[in-house]
Design an enzyme around this catalytic site. Structure first.
Site, PDB file in Angstrom:
ATOM      1  N   ASP A   3      -5.417   1.754   0.714  1.00 52.23           N
ATOM      2  CA  ASP A   3      -4.124   2.001   1.335  1.00 52.23           C
ATOM      3  C   ASP A   3      -4.265   1.795   2.842  1.00 52.23           C
ATOM      4  O   ASP A   3      -5.219   2.285   3.460  1.00 52.23           O
ATOM      5  CB  ASP A   3      -3.655   3.445   1.096  1.00 52.23           C
ATOM      6  CG  ASP A   3      -3.101   3.669  -0.300  1.00 52.23           C
ATOM      7  OD1 ASP A   3      -2.517   2.719  -0.864  1.00 52.23           O
ATOM      8  OD2 ASP A   3      -3.233   4.787  -0.819  1.00 52.23           O
ATOM      9  N   CYS A  63      -4.221  -1.264  14.131  1.00 50.67           N
ATOM     10  CA  CYS A  63      -5.136  -1.990  13.253  1.00 50.67           C
ATOM     11  C   CYS A  63      -4.663  -1.959  11.805  1.00 50.67           C
ATOM     12  O   CYS A  63      -3.962  -1.043  11.392  1.00 50.67           O
ATOM     13  CB  CYS A  63      -6.528  -1.365  13.326  1.00 50.67           C
ATOM     14  SG  CYS A  63      -7.240  -1.319  14.973  1.00 50.67           S
ATOM     15  N   HIS A 121      -3.639   4.329  16.504  1.00 50.34           N
ATOM     16  CA  HIS A 121      -4.662   3.850  15.580  1.00 50.34           C
ATOM     17  C   HIS A 121      -4.060   3.601  14.197  1.00 50.34           C
ATOM     18  O   HIS A 121      -3.160   4.325  13.758  1.00 50.34           O
ATOM     19  CB  HIS A 121      -5.784   4.879  15.433  1.00 50.34           C
ATOM     20  CG  HIS A 121      -6.793   4.835  16.536  1.00 50.34           C
ATOM     21  ND1 HIS A 121      -7.487   3.684  16.881  1.00 50.34           N
ATOM     22  CD2 HIS A 121      -7.237   5.806  17.389  1.00 50.34           C
ATOM     23  CE1 HIS A 121      -8.313   3.953  17.881  1.00 50.34           C
ATOM     24  NE2 HIS A 121      -8.178   5.227  18.213  1.00 50.34           N
ATOM     25  N   ASP A 153       4.336  -2.459   2.929  1.00 51.56           N
ATOM     26  CA  ASP A 153       4.444  -2.993   1.566  1.00 51.56           C
ATOM     27  C   ASP A 153       5.748  -3.751   1.350  1.00 51.56           C
ATOM     28  O   ASP A 153       6.536  -3.436   0.450  1.00 51.56           O
ATOM     29  CB  ASP A 153       4.312  -1.861   0.534  1.00 51.56           C
ATOM     30  CG  ASP A 153       2.887  -1.373   0.386  1.00 51.56           C
ATOM     31  OD1 ASP A 153       1.969  -2.191   0.562  1.00 51.56           O
ATOM     32  OD2 ASP A 153       2.698  -0.179   0.096  1.00 51.56           O
ATOM     33  N   ASP A 174       0.409   4.107   3.329  1.00 51.76           N
ATOM     34  CA  ASP A 174       1.562   3.226   3.150  1.00 51.76           C
ATOM     35  C   ASP A 174       2.518   3.773   2.086  1.00 51.76           C
ATOM     36  O   ASP A 174       3.737   3.570   2.169  1.00 51.76           O
ATOM     37  CB  ASP A 174       1.134   1.790   2.833  1.00 51.76           C
ATOM     38  CG  ASP A 174       0.056   1.677   1.769  1.00 51.76           C
ATOM     39  OD1 ASP A 174      -0.176   2.658   1.034  1.00 51.76           O
ATOM     40  OD2 ASP A 174      -0.547   0.592   1.654  1.00 51.76           O
ATOM     41  N   ASP A 175       1.989   4.497   1.087  1.00 47.45           N
ATOM     42  CA  ASP A 175       2.864   5.128   0.091  1.00 47.45           C
ATOM     43  C   ASP A 175       3.775   6.168   0.741  1.00 47.45           C
ATOM     44  O   ASP A 175       4.947   6.313   0.375  1.00 47.45           O
ATOM     45  CB  ASP A 175       2.039   5.801  -1.009  1.00 47.45           C
ATOM     46  CG  ASP A 175       1.250   4.806  -1.849  1.00 47.45           C
ATOM     47  OD1 ASP A 175       1.587   3.601  -1.813  1.00 47.45           O
ATOM     48  OD2 ASP A 175       0.309   5.221  -2.529  1.00 47.45           O
TER      49      ASP A 175
END
Length: 315
Positions: free
Chosen positions: A213, A253, A197, A260, A229-230
């Site tokens: 994010d 998804c 997921h 990034d 994503d960080d």
């Protein structure tokens, strides 16, 4: 400073990501891999992106006779998805400008470095939202990179909720990424495949234009939360040493910009080349890179110390 110079400073390694859909799209869980006619050594289900990629790149357990370009691969994947009534639009993003008409590769031609991989498949067994294809994705993709690209089993880390491999918890996933970074040296090749997921959560530090994010959803998300994503930049993308080529396949998804990366090719039939992402915000990435490397490229103990120090910000 040019876009390419900023990209090189923020992201030392050459990073490519193939994602299953745009951020606003959802991916699909395919219940019958046979409809894609791909070799399935581990069951009867697979993710839509992974299955389409393997039909394109590994049909009948063989590498295609023709040399396919990155563009060829993504457009073929898009056609296979469309034939099966999926509306997903696959994308290729990169840390450097990439000629999408160049031959598709995970390992550069003539490379003699060590090849390492992290393969993650999460079915969320027994949980709401349980999937049926992700463990198969992991096993199918591992067979492909071993057979076609020469990865050795001993250099592949598997995380799956199958009772046989380490669980794909947040801690285990981030530790696997950190270890991949720590082991990698200039000239090496790294590969990451994630099937599970994906999600979106409200941005907590103001670095996302859309206010969200993108995330990966670990097995223990209810207790540990999601992997932003960080987190991926800090522990994988931005930390990978210069001179390493990292390829990631994200079959989930909301995966379009989960790493990034500043360059993008969208396989929608309208774009013919990779382009710089419009108004890409390098500021937060450069700040993270400064914190990771202290103003310059480092490796070994310094890198791990830097990552450990940053971990408190994201866990």
């Amino acid at each position: 400073m040019s876009v390419e110079e900023k990209a090189s400073e923020a992201i030392p390694a050459e990073v490519h990501m193939i994602s299953g859909c745009k951020d606003e799209q959802t991916s699909a869980d395919v219940s019958n891999v046979a409809s894609f006619q791909l070799p399935d050594p581990a069951g009867r289900a697979g993710g839509a992106l992974t299955s389409a990629m393997l039909k394109t790149l590994y049909a009948d357990h063989q590498k295609p006779d023709d040399d396919l370009s990155f563009q060829d691969v993504l457009l073929k994947v898009r056609d296979i998805l469309a034939e099966s009534k999926y509306t997903q639009i696959p994308q290729l993003t990169s840390s450097r400008p990439l000629d999408v008409t160049s031959p598709f590769e995970i390992v550069p031609d003539g490379n003699s470095g060590t090849k390492r991989a992290v393969i993650i498949g999460i079915n969320y067994v027994g949980q709401q939202g349980e999937l049926s294809g992700c463990q198969n994705d992991a096993k199918n993709m591992a067979e492909y990179i071993k057979d076609v690209w020469g990865f050795e089993e001993s250099n592949i880390t598997f995380l799956m909720d199958d009772g046989q491999n380490p669980d794909p918890t947040m801690e285990n996933i981030l530790n696997a990424f950190k270890q991949l970074v720590s082991d990698s040296e200039p000239g090496d090749v790294a590969f990451v495949h994630y099937s599970g997921h994906g999600g979106k959560v409200r941005d907590d530090n103001g670095d996302e234009a859309d206010g969200y994010d993108e995330t990966l959803v670990p097995l223990d998300y209810q207790q540990a939360g999601q992997i932003r994503d960080d987190d991926l930049f800090t522990n994988l993308v931005g930390a990978m040493p210069r001179g390493v080529q990292l390829t990631c396949v994200m079959d989930c998804c909301h995966s379009g910009t989960v790493l990034d990366l500043p360059y993008q090719f969208v396989a929608d039939g309208e774009h013919e080349q990779m382009e710089a992402v419009e108004d890409f915000n390098f500021g937060p990435l450069l700040s993270l890179a400064q914190e990771i490397f202290g103003g310059g490229d480092v490796d070994g103990g310094e890198l791990i110390q830097g990552l450990m120090g940053l971990a408190k910000r994201f866990t």
